[in-house]
Write an enzyme that holds these catalytic residues in place. Structure first.
Site, mmCIF file in Angstrom:
data_model
loop_
_atom_site.group_PDB
_atom_site.id
_atom_site.type_symbol
_atom_site.label_atom_id
_atom_site.label_comp_id
_atom_site.label_asym_id
_atom_site.label_seq_id
_atom_site.Cartn_x
_atom_site.Cartn_y
_atom_site.Cartn_z
ATOM 1 N N ASP A 1 40.210 57.907 49.018
ATOM 2 C CA ASP A 1 40.716 56.902 49.954
ATOM 3 C C ASP A 1 39.791 56.865 51.161
ATOM 4 O O ASP A 1 39.832 57.734 52.029
ATOM 5 C CB ASP A 1 42.143 57.253 50.421
ATOM 6 N N LYS B 1 43.839 49.211 50.441
ATOM 7 C CA LYS B 1 44.949 49.945 51.038
ATOM 8 C C LYS B 1 45.086 49.539 52.489
ATOM 9 O O LYS B 1 44.083 49.296 53.170
ATOM 10 C CB LYS B 1 44.635 51.441 50.902
ATOM 11 N N LYS C 1 47.602 49.335 47.698
ATOM 12 C CA LYS C 1 48.367 50.463 48.225
ATOM 13 C C LYS C 1 48.773 50.214 49.666
ATOM 14 O O LYS C 1 47.965 50.381 50.579
ATOM 15 C CB LYS C 1 47.538 51.750 48.120
#
Lengths: 290, 300, 490
Positions: free
Chosen positions: B137, B200, B236
């Site tokens: 991430d 995300k 996400k």
């Protein structure tokens, strides 16, 4: 040898031009001094041509800046003032006293000035910003309804004509007007004033002739948005015909034009209200404050 | 891609329209069977997260157990999707989760600010991947983005993607710092073009984080990218989703924006820590018919 | 260029929503409703009555009295008496408080009204709950406050009430239209005889009960049920001073003609065929949502529905693709289910009209598209429908269908689309979608319509005037300008 006077030919006013009626017909109007004047006996086809001219002029006139319309209406007053003597003479020729003709002319000039002043103010006064409960900017503003037919008062022939035209064109409409039957001369001369005061051709179209013949076409034409009636014979017929295309009808038959003409609510009668919505972005939870 | 090419990608988003669409998703009423199915799906999509300065191996191991055994008192529960930790704790997590199917995600690239050199960010990524992270991430450089240096952001994502190797790359936009939905949309498009496997919303360190309008804007970007390229990108939302109801509304949004294919933890995740227990409470309520208290659910 | 792989989203049944019916338990429906005249609920002369049926379940709902000429006469007399003796002379600030009270009562009983509206009319509970009922209550609240402030609304004039107002409302927004008509009439000091549509009388009679409970003096509001003949009796009653009508352009013209020989004034809120214009620089996803709300809100039974879509040709493919995908996610069915997006068609007659136009559209050569959704067996239903490749000369483009049917046309330039959008006898509403402010204002000034929604659609608010240009009627309802219809100015 005395000089022979050149007499005026009275014609109708359509699309900024002065044609004779397409029908070739006329009706005689006898002046106070016995002179006979031949007035165009306007036909349904003249009315039709006038509506076409008014429709063509609508987009340009309605999208002029309000300030510009205001100046043009003021210019009409200036031109009227300059031709004062002619109008008074014409009113006297059909029987008015000098005092009454002068009073009517002066009131007509003042009426033009009055509505010239309204052009760029009525939307400020009668429009609104509407505080809707959602995140939108919402405002309502007047817009001209479109092409208006006017059956002008039989009398006062000049003041009635001017008073019924001014609120209509001040608000951006274009119009087709039927002039007073028995005192049409001032209407034709007024058309000359319009023609020389920067009013675009087609914004005002003036037809002379008989109400009985033309009222049907003034009120049933499907490209006419509103009809103003200032006489007292055919109101019901006009209202019935108006239902063909949901025309707006104004009944101005009982107006005292010296007393009732200075009124912005007359202008509103040929206005639509348009309401516009647009979202207002509110970043990070800040809500709009309109 | 050049900066000019990236500038040309900008597409307008009407924020009020997005909010109205979101409000409509929120009127969806999820009851009975649909609720149970939705809650289980949500649980299975969670990236159980600990991203604190005081993280230790012990803390990470305890969380990994919770990831595999959310609440053993209830039968037929799925595991969560992944645990999400700092690179230094990847090895611990990989070890603790061995054989469970739960993935290990690592935040990298000078998380959460992203204010470091390309060199260090690449090294950070490499450490995580070498330690066995299934997913990385990363954070984008918001400063560069906001100053209009879009090609810097694009190149950086592409470079990290390369460094990820087989690991899937989730690109954190930190939408709370991007201010407008127009920016969220633009950053989403840049990230996807640069090779993101997932986009995300947030680090969880900045508020607002995963609001529904932001998530919807990103889902719509994913949809357009799919229309255009045929390539699926995952989504996400992270930060701020702690209640089941909000999670279900997010799933409604996924279902009605992207369709069935995205309704799995391969393509949709929740970045959250306290959401799991709320979902479990709701599942227990559905099973037992009684409202629940948090004391009956383990906090790890 | 290589041919692109066809990408298709799958809006399948992986996670279907379970049934989520709104409870109807707390909404009481009587077996039979009388007429509300002079503060009493009375049977119609001769006991004539008609039944109302649910358009979704086809179940019988209740019987309603069918008002005759005599009943209408009684109602008008009661309204006249109340106008002369009570409501006219009442201090404006007292009038205001009655109207505020009605608003509050409606807010308190909002859910009950929403449930009944959906049962009787077929609209989704989500809409009756979130749109119809709250806006109806807000309308009363908004106009209540005007009652004692009319001198500020009409500068330079004195506003007097018109007298007895005869009001005829349609079946698409039964309660909301009643509020739109009654609230400003009362605020300006008029009394009312109102007739709801024969297919949707239930909430109007509930409103009568609520008004009765509010203690509003007898005769100020009278509600009579019935069909066209009852409406005609109101329009033609010599003691009605003002007619307010919302409905079709056809009936509006009949009314305008019927009152031509009288001194009655009228406001007419008639049909529409709104253009919804999408430019290539629009926020596409929000525009698609606006298209959906524009035409599928209330099954398209909306006079201001955005029924003519104009898409700029260079974005046609993507807009239509998104539109089709969005159609796949619309849930059509039980109006009482909280997840229903598109409910039942209001009546068998209206369904027949819509089906007639579907047939015409196909015959005219437009390309029909309907999503693959299952419809309930019982009741009146119509799938959300697109007609692609439509052209200006098609009847489906020119005539008001009043159903969930959208025609799609393309355009290339601004001039072209303005021309096409205005090329209709109607002029009620229009929509514009573009990110460019100057383009919006160019269009909003040139579109000949009473309401222009820019980057939004089908928004309503009590403060916002509503009404059309041309054959969409005249007069405005809502907002400051909505007061004009209910006053005489001196």
């Amino acid at each position: 040898m005395s000089r022979l006077e050149v007499q005026k030919t009275y014609k109708i006013y359509i699309g900024g031009k002065f044609p004779r009626t397409e029908s070739g017909r006329f009706y005689p109007v006898k002046l106070k001094d016995g002179t006979i004047t031949n007035i165009c006996l306007g036909s349904r086809k003249d009315a039709r041509n006038a509506v076409v001219a008014a429709r063509n002029a609508f987009e340009g006139w309605s999208s002029r800046a309000a300030f510009n319309r205001s100046q043009i209406l003021y210019r009409i007053a200036e031109m009227l003032e300059g031709r004062k003597a002619q109008f008074i003479e014409e009113l006297m020729a059909v029987g008015d006293s000098k005092a009454s003709a002068t009073k009517e002319l002066e009131a007509s000039i003042d009426r033009c000035v009055y509505f010239a002043g309204w052009c760029d103010k009525y939307t400020q006064l009668f429009g609104s910003i509407n505080p809707v409960a959602s995140s939108h900017f919402n405002f309502s503003v007047q817009e001209p309804t479109g092409v208006v037919t006017i059956i002008a008062p039989e009398s006062p022939s000049l003041l009635g004509l001017v008073s019924s035209i001014m609120p209509v064109i001040a608000g951006g409409n274009t119009c087709v007007v039927l002039a007073s039957e028995n005192s049409p001369h001032v209407a034709v001369t007024f058309a000359e004033v319009l023609n020389s005061s920067d009013v675009p051709g087609g914004v005002v179209n003036i037809i002379t002739g008989k109400e009985d013949e033309l009222v049907e076409h003034f009120s049933s034409h499907m490209d006419v948005n509103a009809t103003i009636y200032c006489r007292n014979k055919h109101l019901n017929l006009i209202k019935e015909n108006a239902s063909l295309n949901v025309k707006r009808v104004s009944d101005w038959s009982d107006k005292d034009w010296y007393r009732d003409g200075d009124d912005p609510y007359l202008l509103l009668e040929t206005q639509e209200v348009k309401t516009t919505w647009h979202p207002i972005e509110n970043i990070a939870g800040a809500k709009s404050g309109y | 891609m050049t900066n000019n090419q990236l500038i040309a990608l900008k597409r307008p988003i009407d924020q009020v329209g997005v909010e109205e669409r979101v409000a409509r998703f929120q009127t969806r009423s999820i009851k009975t069977e649909a609720k149970i199915q939705g809650l289980k799906m949500a649980l299975n999509m969670i990236d159980l997260t600990t991203l604190e300065g005081k993280d230790t191996a012990g803390k990470v191991r305890q969380m990994c157990y919770k990831a595999m055994h959310p609440h053993d008192a209830l039968p037929d529960l799925p595991t969560v999707a992944a645990v999400c930790v700092y690179p230094t704790h990847v090895a611990t997590a990989v070890d603790a989760l061995k054989g469970s199917g739960v993935k290990v995600a690592a935040v990298a690239t000078a998380f959460p600010s992203g204010n470091s050199s390309r060199k260090i960010k690449l090294a950070d990524t490499k450490i995580a991947v070498d330690a066995g992270a299934d997913e990385v991430d990363m954070v984008i450089s918001r400063g560069e983005f906001l100053s209009g240096n879009y090609s810097f952001v694009f190149d950086e994502i592409a470079a990290i993607k390369e460094a990820c190797g087989k690991a899937r790359l989730k690109v954190i936009l930190e939408t709370g710092e991007l201010s407008t939905l127009d920016n969220v949309r633009h950053a989403s498009d840049i990230a996807m073009l640069a090779g993101a496997d997932f986009i995300k919303t947030s680090t969880g360190k900045i508020s607002p984080a995963a609001t529904m309008p932001v998530t919807l804007t990103m889902l719509e970007a994913i949809r357009d990218f799919y229309y255009e390229t045929g390539k699926m990108v995952g989504m996400k939302p992270a930060g701020g989703i702690s209640k089941s109801k909000l999670a279900l509304h997010n799933l409604v949004m996924v279902k009605e924006t992207l369709g069935d294919a995205w309704l799995s933890n391969e393509w949709f995740r929740f970045g959250a820590s306290s959401l799991a227990n709320d979902v479990l409470m709701q599942l227990a309520k559905q099973a037992e018919g009684r409202y629940q208290g948090l004391d009956y659910f383990s906090k790890d | 260029m290589a041919k692109k792989k066809e990408t298709k989203l799958d809006f399948g049944s992986k996670w279907d929503y379970s049934a989520a019916p709104e409870s109807a338990g707390h909404a009481e429906i009587k077996k039979e409703y009388g007429l509300y005249i002079n503060g009493k609920f009375v049977k119609a002369e001769g006991g004539k009555k008609f039944a109302s049926t649910s358009p979704s379940s086809e179940k019988h709902i209740a019987y309603f009295a069918e008002a005759s000429n005599k009943d209408v006469d009684k109602a008008v007399k009661a309204a006249r008496k109340a106008y002369n003796e009570v409501w006219g002379p009442m201090a404006p600030k007292e009038r205001a408080k009655y109207i505020f009270r009605i608003a509050r009562l409606m807010q308190e009983r909002a859910r009950e009204f929403a449930v009944l509206e959906s049962i009787d009319g077929g609209k989704p509970i989500r809409e009756s709950r979130d749109v119809d009922v709250p806006i109806a209550a807000n309308h009363f609240f908004y106009y209540a406050g005007w009652a004692d402030k009319l001198e500020y609304a009409f500068p330079g004039k004195t506003a007097k009430p018109v007298g007895v107002s005869g009001q005829i409302i349609p079946w698409n927004f039964p309660l909301l239209m009643a509020a739109w008509k009654i609230a400003p009439a009362l605020a300006c000091g008029n009394t009312v005889v109102l007739k709801p549509a024969e297919t949707t009388p239930l909430t109007a009679m509930k409103l009568a009960e609520l008004i009765h409970d509010s203690g509003l003096p007898a005769g100020v509001v009278n509600i009579v049920t019935g069909a066209g003949a009852t409406g005609a009796a109101i329009v033609n009653h010599p003691d009605v001073d003002k007619v307010a009508f919302t409905g079709s352009t056809g009936v509006g013209k009949i009314i305008q003609k019927a009152i031509a020989g009288t001194n009655k004034t009228a406001t007419l809120e008639l049909g529409g065929k709104a253009a919804n214009i999408i430019f290539d620089d629009a926020p596409t996803d929000q525009a698609v949502e606006g298209i959906i709300n524009g035409i599928f809100f209330n099954q398209g039974h909306v006079c201001c529905a955005g029924s003519r879509l104009f898409v700029q040709e260079n974005v046609k493919d993507i807009v239509i693709k998104k539109l089709k995908d969005r159609l796949s996610t619309l849930i059509v069915g039980d109006p009482m289910d909280k997840n229903t997006d598109v409910g039942a068609i209001n009546s068998k007659e209206q369904l027949a009209t819509i089906n007639k136009y579907l047939k015409i559209g196909v015959e005219e050569g437009a390309e029909i598209y309907q999503p693959n959704c299952t419809l309930p067996k019982k009741g009146n239903w119509c799938k959300p429908t697109l007609f692609l490749e439509a052209s200006q000369s098609h009847r489906i483009v020119q005539e008001e269908i009043f159903g969930p049917v959208l025609t799609v046309q393309t355009f290339r330039t601004i001039d072209e689309v303005i021309d096409k959008a205005n090329n209709t006898p109607f002029g009620l509403s229009a929509g514009v979608w573009t990110d460019k402010g100057s383009k919006i204002f160019n269009l909003t000034t040139k579109l000949r319509a009473g309401i222009v929604w820019a980057n939004t659609f089908n928004k309503f608010d009590p403060t916002s005037p509503f009404g059309g240009y041309k054959e969409s009627g005249y007069g405005r309802e809502g907002g400051l300008q909505g007061l004009s219809a209910y006053v005489k100015l001196n």
